[in-house]
Design an enzyme around this catalytic site. Structure first.
Site, PDB file in Angstrom:
ATOM      1  N   CYS A 139     -14.438   7.213  61.943  1.00  0.00           N
ATOM      2  CA  CYS A 139     -15.161   8.472  61.771  1.00  0.00           C
ATOM      3  C   CYS A 139     -16.523   8.488  62.449  1.00  0.00           C
ATOM      4  O   CYS A 139     -17.157   9.534  62.550  1.00  0.00           O
ATOM      5  CB  CYS A 139     -15.359   8.757  60.287  1.00  0.00           C
ATOM      6  N   CYS A 198     -13.838   4.643  53.623  1.00  0.00           N
ATOM      7  CA  CYS A 198     -15.294   4.793  53.522  1.00  0.00           C
ATOM      8  C   CYS A 198     -15.893   3.674  52.678  1.00  0.00           C
ATOM      9  O   CYS A 198     -17.015   3.227  52.934  1.00  0.00           O
ATOM     10  CB  CYS A 198     -15.647   6.144  52.912  1.00  0.00           C
ATOM     11  N   CYS A 257     -20.521   9.785  54.823  1.00  0.00           N
ATOM     12  CA  CYS A 257     -19.991  10.879  54.014  1.00  0.00           C
ATOM     13  C   CYS A 257     -20.261  10.655  52.522  1.00  0.00           C
ATOM     14  O   CYS A 257     -20.817   9.637  52.121  1.00  0.00           O
ATOM     15  CB  CYS A 257     -18.495  10.989  54.253  1.00  0.00           C
ATOM     16  N   ASP A 271     -19.204   7.033  61.326  1.00  0.00           N
ATOM     17  CA  ASP A 271     -20.307   6.924  60.368  1.00  0.00           C
ATOM     18  C   ASP A 271     -20.937   5.528  60.417  1.00  0.00           C
ATOM     19  O   ASP A 271     -20.285   4.557  60.779  1.00  0.00           O
ATOM     20  CB  ASP A 271     -19.820   7.229  58.949  1.00  0.00           C
TER      21      ASP A 271
HETATM   22 FE1  FES Z   1     -16.845   8.210  57.590  1.00  0.00          FE
HETATM   23 FE2  FES Z   1     -16.394   8.409  55.033  1.00  0.00          FE
HETATM   24  S1  FES Z   1     -15.655   9.715  56.595  1.00  0.00           S
HETATM   25  S2  FES Z   1     -17.408   6.839  56.056  1.00  0.00           S
END
Ligand code: FES
Length: 132
Positions: free
Chosen positions: A38, A107, A63, A40
């Site tokens: 993602c 995540c 997120c 992140d």
């Molecule tokens: Fe990226 Fe949750 S969607 S860490």
């Protein structure tokens, strides 16, 4: 979609008085990881004394699930030895949150990996101090 616990933590950590979110000044170590899926990013800071984690904080571009997982991870590792902290699996964080949606389990891995990266940073610094 999210458990009450997840929402409660998310609101606290993104509110005016976050519990574990933020930079830990005078941290002994930090570890940053990214989630390839993602994009992140998660960073954990640790304060360690005599092999015990006495404080932990995190900063993230992540997120709701990543924030909740890492916040609860910080709670769970405080007061634990490094080995005890490393023995937690991401599933332990998910369980403590009252579950995460299946598509959000990855995540929680960010919390586990950021912790591992911070411990690796700590061990590297300790080895350097010891002249290694
Ligand atoms: Fe990226 Fe949750 S969607 S860490």
């Amino acid at each position: 979609m999210y458990s009450d616990k997840v929402m409660e933590i998310f609101k606290t950590e993104t509110g005016d008085s976050p519990k574990n979110a933020g930079i830990l000044k005078n941290a002994d170590a930090s570890g940053q990881v990214g989630n390839a899926r993602c994009g992140d990013i998660m960073k954990i800071y640790l304060k360690i004394s005599d092999g015990v984690i006495i404080d932990a904080k995190f900063k993230t571009f992540g997120c709701v699930s990543a924030i909740a997982s890492t916040s609860i991870a910080c709670d769970m590792i405080k007061g634990k030895t490094i080995e005890e902290a490393l023995s937690f699996e991401n599933s332990d964080f998910v369980k403590a949150l009252g579950g995460l949606p299946a598509v959000k389990i990855h995540c929680s891995v960010l919390a586990k990996e950021a912790l591992e990266a911070a411990v690796a940073d700590y061990r590297k610094k300790q080895a350097k101090l010891a002249g290694g």
